[in-house]
Design a protein around this motif. Structure first.
Motif, PDB file in Angstrom:
ATOM      1  N   PRO A 184       0.717  -1.508   0.007  1.00 47.28           N
ATOM      2  CA  PRO A 184       0.268  -0.296   0.024  1.00 47.28           C
ATOM      3  C   PRO A 184       1.405   1.073  -0.050  1.00 47.28           C
ATOM      4  N   ARG A 185       2.206   0.729   0.746  1.00 45.22           N
ATOM      5  CA  ARG A 185       2.822   2.405   0.766  1.00 45.22           C
ATOM      6  C   ARG A 185       3.730   2.483  -0.314  1.00 45.22           C
ATOM      7  N   TRP A 186       4.752   1.306  -1.545  1.00 49.17           N
ATOM      8  CA  TRP A 186       4.699   1.371  -2.496  1.00 49.17           C
ATOM      9  C   TRP A 186       3.771   2.363  -3.472  1.00 49.17           C
ATOM     10  N   LEU A 187       2.758   1.307  -3.682  1.00 52.28           N
ATOM     11  CA  LEU A 187       1.652   2.228  -4.265  1.00 52.28           C
ATOM     12  C   LEU A 187       0.886   3.653  -3.842  1.00 52.28           C
ATOM     13  N   TYR A 188       0.947   4.355  -3.279  1.00 50.95           N
ATOM     14  CA  TYR A 188       0.690   5.700  -3.308  1.00 50.95           C
ATOM     15  C   TYR A 188       1.990   6.272  -3.401  1.00 50.95           C
ATOM     16  N   GLU A 189       3.976   6.017  -2.565  1.00 49.77           N
ATOM     17  CA  GLU A 189       4.414   6.990  -2.624  1.00 49.77           C
ATOM     18  C   GLU A 189       5.439   6.799  -3.477  1.00 49.77           C
ATOM     19  N   GLU A 190       5.931   5.480  -4.164  1.00 50.56           N
ATOM     20  CA  GLU A 190       6.376   5.478  -4.528  1.00 50.56           C
ATOM     21  C   GLU A 190       6.412   4.824  -6.531  1.00 50.56           C
ATOM     22  N   ALA A 191       5.457   4.620  -6.780  1.00 53.06           N
ATOM     23  CA  ALA A 191       5.068   3.647  -8.120  1.00 53.06           C
ATOM     24  C   ALA A 191       5.144   4.720  -9.054  1.00 53.06           C
ATOM     25  N   PRO A 192       5.908   4.265 -10.215  1.00 51.15           N
ATOM     26  CA  PRO A 192       6.669   4.878 -10.861  1.00 51.15           C
ATOM     27  C   PRO A 192       4.899   5.692 -12.291  1.00 51.15           C
ATOM     28  N   PHE A 193       3.995   4.734 -11.953  1.00 53.98           N
ATOM     29  CA  PHE A 193       2.546   5.353 -12.347  1.00 53.98           C
ATOM     30  C   PHE A 193       1.890   5.732 -11.974  1.00 53.98           C
ATOM     31  N   ALA A 194       0.729   6.674 -12.379  1.00 54.91           N
ATOM     32  CA  ALA A 194       0.388   7.055 -11.552  1.00 54.91           C
ATOM     33  C   ALA A 194      -1.359   5.922 -11.445  1.00 54.91           C
ATOM     34  N   VAL A 195      -1.836   6.398 -10.305  1.00 55.94           N
ATOM     35  CA  VAL A 195      -3.034   5.049  -9.985  1.00 55.94           C
ATOM     36  C   VAL A 195      -4.615   6.852  -8.931  1.00 55.94           C
ATOM     37  N   LEU A 196      -5.685   5.885  -9.854  1.00 55.82           N
ATOM     38  CA  LEU A 196      -6.568   7.312  -9.624  1.00 55.82           C
ATOM     39  C   LEU A 196      -7.675   6.309  -9.524  1.00 55.82           C
TER      40      LEU A 196
ATOM     41  N   GLY B 153      -5.687   8.825  -5.251  1.00 55.04           N
ATOM     42  CA  GLY B 153      -4.502   8.900  -5.930  1.00 55.04           C
ATOM     43  C   GLY B 153      -3.212   9.285  -5.070  1.00 55.04           C
ATOM     44  N   ASN B 154      -2.620   8.775  -6.085  1.00 54.35           N
ATOM     45  CA  ASN B 154      -0.607   8.499  -5.375  1.00 54.35           C
ATOM     46  C   ASN B 154      -0.397   9.343  -5.545  1.00 54.35           C
ATOM     47  N   LYS B 155       1.215   9.523  -5.412  1.00 48.79           N
ATOM     48  CA  LYS B 155       1.855  10.669  -5.364  1.00 48.79           C
ATOM     49  C   LYS B 155       2.240  11.166  -6.823  1.00 48.79           C
ATOM     50  N   ALA B 156       2.021   9.655  -7.685  1.00 51.32           N
ATOM     51  CA  ALA B 156       2.810  10.057  -9.137  1.00 51.32           C
ATOM     52  C   ALA B 156       1.382  10.717  -9.703  1.00 51.32           C
ATOM     53  N   ALA B 157       0.098  10.906  -9.780  1.00 54.44           N
ATOM     54  CA  ALA B 157      -1.596  11.205  -9.740  1.00 54.44           C
ATOM     55  C   ALA B 157      -1.208  12.401  -9.910  1.00 54.44           C
TER      56      ALA B 157
ATOM     57  N   MET C  69      -1.811  14.346 -22.553  1.00 54.98           N
ATOM     58  CA  MET C  69      -2.190  13.360 -22.814  1.00 54.98           C
ATOM     59  C   MET C  69      -2.313  12.040 -22.132  1.00 54.98           C
ATOM     60  N   ILE C  70      -2.839  10.853 -21.648  1.00 51.77           N
ATOM     61  CA  ILE C  70      -2.773  10.296 -20.818  1.00 51.77           C
ATOM     62  C   ILE C  70      -2.836   8.786 -21.911  1.00 51.77           C
ATOM     63  N   GLU C  71      -1.673   8.124 -21.897  1.00 49.28           N
ATOM     64  CA  GLU C  71      -1.384   6.851 -22.914  1.00 49.28           C
ATOM     65  C   GLU C  71      -1.408   5.581 -22.301  1.00 49.28           C
ATOM     66  N   GLU C  72      -2.351   4.680 -23.130  1.00 52.21           N
ATOM     67  CA  GLU C  72      -2.415   2.988 -22.506  1.00 52.21           C
ATOM     68  C   GLU C  72      -3.383   3.387 -20.805  1.00 52.21           C
ATOM     69  N   ALA C  73      -3.898   3.587 -20.788  1.00 48.62           N
ATOM     70  CA  ALA C  73      -4.376   3.644 -19.293  1.00 48.62           C
ATOM     71  C   ALA C  73      -5.602   2.627 -19.148  1.00 48.62           C
TER      72      ALA C  73
ATOM     73  N   GLN D 268     -14.429   3.578  -9.654  1.00 49.27           N
ATOM     74  CA  GLN D 268     -13.978   3.393 -10.343  1.00 49.27           C
ATOM     75  C   GLN D 268     -12.220   3.541  -9.981  1.00 49.27           C
ATOM     76  N   ALA D 269     -11.355   2.539 -10.387  1.00 49.34           N
ATOM     77  CA  ALA D 269     -10.073   3.461 -10.370  1.00 49.34           C
ATOM     78  C   ALA D 269      -9.234   3.162 -11.944  1.00 49.34           C
ATOM     79  N   VAL D 270      -7.929   3.982 -11.974  1.00 55.13           N
ATOM     80  CA  VAL D 270      -7.687   4.027 -13.333  1.00 55.13           C
ATOM     81  C   VAL D 270      -5.551   3.277 -13.109  1.00 55.13           C
ATOM     82  N   ILE D 271      -5.526   3.606 -13.873  1.00 53.95           N
ATOM     83  CA  ILE D 271      -3.915   2.774 -13.880  1.00 53.95           C
ATOM     84  C   ILE D 271      -3.268   3.765 -15.247  1.00 53.95           C
ATOM     85  N   ILE D 272      -2.848   4.666 -14.849  1.00 51.65           N
ATOM     86  CA  ILE D 272      -2.203   6.150 -16.475  1.00 51.65           C
ATOM     87  C   ILE D 272      -0.165   5.697 -16.062  1.00 51.65           C
ATOM     88  N   PRO D 273       0.048   4.535 -17.140  1.00 56.09           N
ATOM     89  CA  PRO D 273       1.521   4.221 -17.348  1.00 56.09           C
ATOM     90  C   PRO D 273       2.399   5.393 -18.036  1.00 56.09           C
TER      91      PRO D 273
END
Length: 152
Positions: free
Chosen positions: A37-49, A62-66, A123-127, A142-147
Motif C-alpha cells: 500500500p505504501r509503495w503504490l502511494y509513495e513510489e509507484a512510477p505510474f499514476a493511480v486514481l 490518487g497516488n503521489k504520481a497522480a 495526454m494520458i496514454e495506455e491507461a 472505478q480506478a485507473v492506472i496511467i502508465p
C-alpha cells in the motif's frame, strides 16, 4: 472519511479487483505485501486514481504520481469531482469510456486529454480503467492506472 493513502483494505480492493478483471498484478510481485500500500502511494512510477460511485463521482484516491501529474495535493484531489480532470469538450468522450468500463468490467489502452489544476493540457496514454468490485461483487467505484502521459 479516513485517509486511504496507506489503507491496507483499500489497497486490497484496488489490487484484487485489478487482478481479477485483467489477470495482471497492480504492484510488482517483488514488492512485499506488507509494504505494497505504501509503495503504490509513495513510489509507484505510474499514476493511480480512483473515484466513488456518487452520481457525480469524486476522487477518493490518487497516488503521489497522480497528484504530481494533475497538480493537486491529496486534500484537494479527494474533494474533486473526477469529471473535472478533463476539460468540458473532452468530458463526453470520457463519460462514454466510463460507461464502456461499467459494461465490460475494464478497458485497456485508453488515451485521452486531461487537464492539470493550473489548466495545462496533457495526454494520458495506455491507461487501464477498471471497476472496483470487491470479492462479493459490490461496486465501490472505478480506478485507473496511467502508465504514461505527455504534455500537449
Amino acid at each position: 472519511m479516513s485517509s486511504l493513502q496507506h489503507d491496507p483494505a483499500f489497497y486490497q480492493l484496488l489490487a484484487e479487483s485489478y487482478t481479477r478483471l485483467t489477470g495482471r498484478l497492480l504492484v510488482p510481485a517483488t514488492v512485499p505485501l506488507h509494504v505494497a500500500p505504501r509503495w503504490l502511494y509513495e513510489e509507484a512510477p505510474f499514476a493511480v486514481l480512483a473515484h466513488n460511485t456518487a452520481a457525480d463521482p469524486v476522487f477518493i484516491y490518487g497516488n503521489k504520481a497522480a497528484q504530481q501529474r494533475f497538480g493537486y495535493s491529496w486534500d484537494e484531489l479527494v474533494q474533486l469531482p473526477s469529471r473535472q480532470s478533463a476539460e468540458a469538450p473532452n468530458r463526453e468522450a470520457r463519460q462514454q469510456f466510463l460507461e464502456r468500463v461499467q459494461r465490460q468490467g475494464y478497458e485497456d489502452g485508453y488515451s485521452g486529454v486531461r487537464i492539470t489544476r493550473a489548466g495545462q493540457r496533457f495526454m494520458i496514454e495506455e491507461a487501464t480503467l477498471w471497476q472496483l468490485l470487491d470479492a462479493a461483487g459490490t461496486l465501490h467505484g472505478q480506478a485507473v492506472i496511467i502508465p504514461r502521459t505527455r504534455d500537449l
